[in-house]
Design an enzyme around this catalytic site. Sequence first.
Site, PDB file in Angstrom:
ATOM      1  N   ASP A 253      -7.012   4.227   9.277  1.00  0.00           N
ATOM      2  CA  ASP A 253      -8.352   4.274   8.688  1.00  0.00           C
ATOM      3  C   ASP A 253      -8.645   3.026   7.867  1.00  0.00           C
ATOM      4  O   ASP A 253      -9.771   2.543   7.833  1.00  0.00           O
ATOM      5  CB  ASP A 253      -8.502   5.512   7.800  1.00  0.00           C
ATOM      6  CG  ASP A 253      -8.601   6.798   8.612  1.00  0.00           C
ATOM      7  OD1 ASP A 253      -9.039   6.730   9.771  1.00  0.00           O
ATOM      8  OD2 ASP A 253      -8.223   7.853   8.083  1.00  0.00           O
TER       9      ASP A 253
ATOM     10  N   GLU B  92     -11.829  12.961  13.617  1.00  0.00           N
ATOM     11  CA  GLU B  92     -11.202  13.264  12.330  1.00  0.00           C
ATOM     12  C   GLU B  92     -11.971  14.408  11.685  1.00  0.00           C
ATOM     13  O   GLU B  92     -12.882  14.992  12.266  1.00  0.00           O
ATOM     14  CB  GLU B  92     -11.167  12.034  11.417  1.00  0.00           C
ATOM     15  CG  GLU B  92     -10.116  11.006  11.798  1.00  0.00           C
ATOM     16  CD  GLU B  92      -9.807  10.017  10.688  1.00  0.00           C
ATOM     17  OE1 GLU B  92     -10.253  10.240   9.532  1.00  0.00           O
ATOM     18  OE2 GLU B  92      -9.124   9.015  10.967  1.00  0.00           O
TER      19      GLU B  92
ATOM     20  N   HIS C 168       0.816  -1.215   0.000  1.00  0.00           N
ATOM     21  CA  HIS C 168       0.000   0.000   0.000  1.00  0.00           C
ATOM     22  C   HIS C 168       0.855   1.273   0.000  1.00  0.00           C
ATOM     23  O   HIS C 168       0.352   2.360   0.247  1.00  0.00           O
ATOM     24  CB  HIS C 168      -0.930   0.005   1.211  1.00  0.00           C
ATOM     25  CG  HIS C 168      -2.192   0.772   1.002  1.00  0.00           C
ATOM     26  ND1 HIS C 168      -3.241   0.301   0.233  1.00  0.00           N
ATOM     27  CD2 HIS C 168      -2.584   1.980   1.447  1.00  0.00           C
ATOM     28  CE1 HIS C 168      -4.214   1.192   0.230  1.00  0.00           C
ATOM     29  NE2 HIS C 168      -3.844   2.219   0.956  1.00  0.00           N
TER      30      HIS C 168
END
Length: 542
Positions: free
Chosen positions: A162, A273, A96
């Site tokens: 997340d 957030e 990623h």
Amino acid sequence: MEVAMVVSARASLLILVISLCSPYKFIQSPMDLGPLNLLPTTSTAAASSDFGRILFRAPAAVLRPQSPRDISMLLSFLSGSPSLSRVTVAARGAGHSIHGQAQAPDGIVVETRSLPGEMEFHHVRGGGEGRASYADVGGGVLWIELLERSLKLGLAPRSWTDYLYLTVGGTLSNAGISGQTFKHGPQISNVLQLEVVTGRGEIVECSPSKEADLFNAVLGGLGQFGIITRARILLQEAPEKVTWVRAFYDDLGAFTRDQELLVSIPDSVDYVEGFMVLNERSLHSSSIAFPASVDFSPDFGTRSSPRIYYCVEFAVHHHHGYQKQSQAAVEAISRRMSHMASQLYSVEVSYLDFLNRVRMEEVSLRSAGMWEEVHHPWLNMFVPKPGVAGFRDLLMDNVSPDSFQGLILIYPLLRDKWDTNTSVVIPDSGPTADDPVMYVVGILRSANPGPEEDGDGCSHRCLHELLRSHRRIADAAEARLGAKQYLPHHPTPARWQQHLGRRWERFADRKARFDPLRILGPGQGIFPRTAQDAAAAAAYGS
């Protein structure tokens, strides 16, 4: 039999290294490289790219280790053969990364997902000082796998990212942040012990009290000092439900003041957030995972005079028997906020669904061909509190709100939750030395590689202009605002030294101790092994 396997593995390594160091590439097709499970060039396509889809650099081989000992054998051989080997090694988890950080051009990629995935849970009830519940997990385990297993015991890690389809070793090599970071610190502040294979090939068990310098170096160390093969993760009692709240704003000051209010009451709030809303597309995409109807139809202005909106997102956990108290807490908190009139929405969801919320967005993007198929030129910055408004202005000078594709996260973190002994770089506190708050800003944009004529396409030229734009933003933010990159990418070793600042000497000393031949983490470009490597990095960053 075991001796024969070791001899076979060493012979295989010798063949591989000679092949890699030769000007002629002998490895052209699959061959048996013994018990180390080394796969040659024809099997390395997946390790040649990453989620960013910006750099494509093929390794000469891929190692799929069955144990930490396999990694140790590889690195021991390479570190013991300085006159023979120019081979570098990179650990790759879920792939990623954005800028090829887990790639090893013409080297060896170690796929940590092949490591044993066993998990051992130790649950200590009550708990005096020094007692805690924790899980021992492999470095290649995904956080979603750990969550699903731990929830069966009524437990869960405290700090998250997340997106949960990332490996434990991968996020601990960076920091690991999300909306819980203000309360529990990053993931690297919630690990009790590590097993690491250093660049020398040594398998070392380390913790804050045992081999502490290696422990601190590896946490946030960008894969430069060792490969994490096992981690002891701190756990807490898992809530049953979560009240998930969103509130919208048309003023940056009100938005940040409310966020700072929320992080100042950690006994009441469990997650904070926020994000910017630039256009209808960003409003829609950010609402995919939120399971409630949002009746918000703002006026985004015109291209020459855009109007920007913001969304605060917070959550309160519900533990067994305390649901009414949690609901009362949400109502009391909401009354103290300064959001736009009637623009507050809340919904109750399971803890698993809340933590795994990005998965729903991923599924939607995959169905539209907008996940693995597109470029992700992301930029993440840590910004000192006084520089937030300046960073917003800098950002708006470099993006077109009406055509922006993606998400821009912005939310506060607390400095005292970060251990400065680790390798992570956060901004200096600036003129207000005792200011506990800094912000993370994530520019998570997508770029469709299709033709530009269709309106949504982004050609090779377009992609490089986006990358140059992000470089301008990062450079200006660092120079004017004292910001620092998170998940950093820098074009030259000199720029890495500038990024690390006063931490550079310690970082370089740790490299010399734990990976003296600079074998590990070539994709970061911090310690190039040859002048040619440095020139290539500079050319890419220009």
